[in-house]
Design a protein around this motif. Structure first.
Motif, mmCIF file in Angstrom:
data_model
loop_
_atom_site.group_PDB
_atom_site.id
_atom_site.type_symbol
_atom_site.label_atom_id
_atom_site.label_comp_id
_atom_site.label_asym_id
_atom_site.label_seq_id
_atom_site.Cartn_x
_atom_site.Cartn_y
_atom_site.Cartn_z
ATOM 1 N N ASN A 114 0.838 -1.208 0.000
ATOM 2 C CA ASN A 114 0.000 0.000 0.000
ATOM 3 C C ASN A 114 0.873 1.258 0.000
ATOM 4 O O ASN A 114 0.756 2.114 0.888
ATOM 5 N N PRO A 115 1.745 1.416 -0.988
ATOM 6 C CA PRO A 115 2.720 2.516 -0.942
ATOM 7 C C PRO A 115 2.111 3.910 -1.034
ATOM 8 O O PRO A 115 2.733 4.871 -0.588
ATOM 9 N N THR A 116 0.907 4.035 -1.572
ATOM 10 C CA THR A 116 0.307 5.373 -1.663
ATOM 11 C C THR A 116 -0.387 5.787 -0.375
ATOM 12 O O THR A 116 -0.601 6.968 -0.149
ATOM 13 N N SER A 117 -0.716 4.822 0.496
ATOM 14 C CA SER A 117 -1.445 5.168 1.713
ATOM 15 C C SER A 117 -0.678 4.888 3.008
ATOM 16 O O SER A 117 -1.083 5.361 4.071
ATOM 17 N N VAL A 118 0.415 4.128 2.943
ATOM 18 C CA VAL A 118 1.160 3.765 4.160
ATOM 19 C C VAL A 118 2.640 4.104 3.979
ATOM 20 O O VAL A 118 3.261 3.692 2.999
ATOM 21 N N LYS A 119 3.186 4.849 4.927
ATOM 22 C CA LYS A 119 4.599 5.245 4.898
ATOM 23 C C LYS A 119 5.283 4.814 6.193
ATOM 24 O O LYS A 119 4.711 4.952 7.278
ATOM 25 N N VAL A 120 6.505 4.322 6.087
ATOM 26 C CA VAL A 120 7.301 3.983 7.269
ATOM 27 C C VAL A 120 7.940 5.268 7.771
ATOM 28 O O VAL A 120 8.631 5.962 7.035
#
Length: 127
Positions: free
Chosen positions: A28-34
Motif C-alpha cells: 500500500n505505498p500510496t497510503s502507508v509510509k514507514v
C-alpha cells in the motif's frame, strides 16, 4: 538431489516474496509510509481517503493512534468482515493479524501505527 535442492530454494524464495508482499508499506505505498524502523518498533503513518481500499497485508501486535477518525470496514484473511468507527484521539491495541481495510466513511482516516517487534529484554538499567 539437484531437483530437491532447486525446489527447496524456490520455496524459500517464494516464502520471502510472500512475506514481503504482506508488508503494509510495500503493498500500500500510496497510503502507508514507514516513519521509523528500529530494533524494537516500526512506526507507520496511514492515510486512507474515503472509498479507498488497502491490499491484503499483515501486522505483528501493534497499537494505533487515530489522528483523524472515520468509518472503516476491516476484512480478515478468512473472509470475515467487521465495521467500526475510529474516533479522533482513540488509541487501539490489536494482536497480530492479516487483513485489509476500506474507508467506508466520508472523511479521510489518518493513523499512526506502532508495530511491536519481538526483542530480548534489555540488559541495561530499568527506568
Amino acid at each position: 538431489m539437484k531437483r530437491i535442492a532447486a525446489t527447496a530454494m524456490l520455496m524459500m524464495f517464494a516464502g520471502v516474496a510472500l512475506t514481503e508482499a504482506q508488508d503494509p508499506a510495500v503493498v500500500n505505498p500510496t497510503s502507508v509510509k514507514v516513519r521509523l524502523d528500529n530494533a524494537r518498533v516500526r512506526v507507520l503513518e496511514a492515510l486512507l481517503q474515503p472509498g479507498q481500499n488497502e491490499k491484503l497485508h499483515s501486522h505483528p501486535a501493534y497499537t494505533i493512534y487515530v489522528l483523524s477518525g472515520g468509518k472503516v470496514r476491516n476484512h480478515a484473511a478468512d473472509g470475515a468482515t467487521s465495521e467500526s468507527v475510529m474516533k479522533t484521539g482513540d488509541v487501539i491495541y490489536r494482536d497480530a493479524l492479516t487483513h485489509w481495510a476500506e474507508n467506508i466513511g466520508n472523511t479521510p482516516i489518518h493513523l499512526i501505527l506502532v508495530e511491536l517487534k519481538d526483542t530480548a529484554p534489555s540488559s541495561g538499567p530499568k527506568r
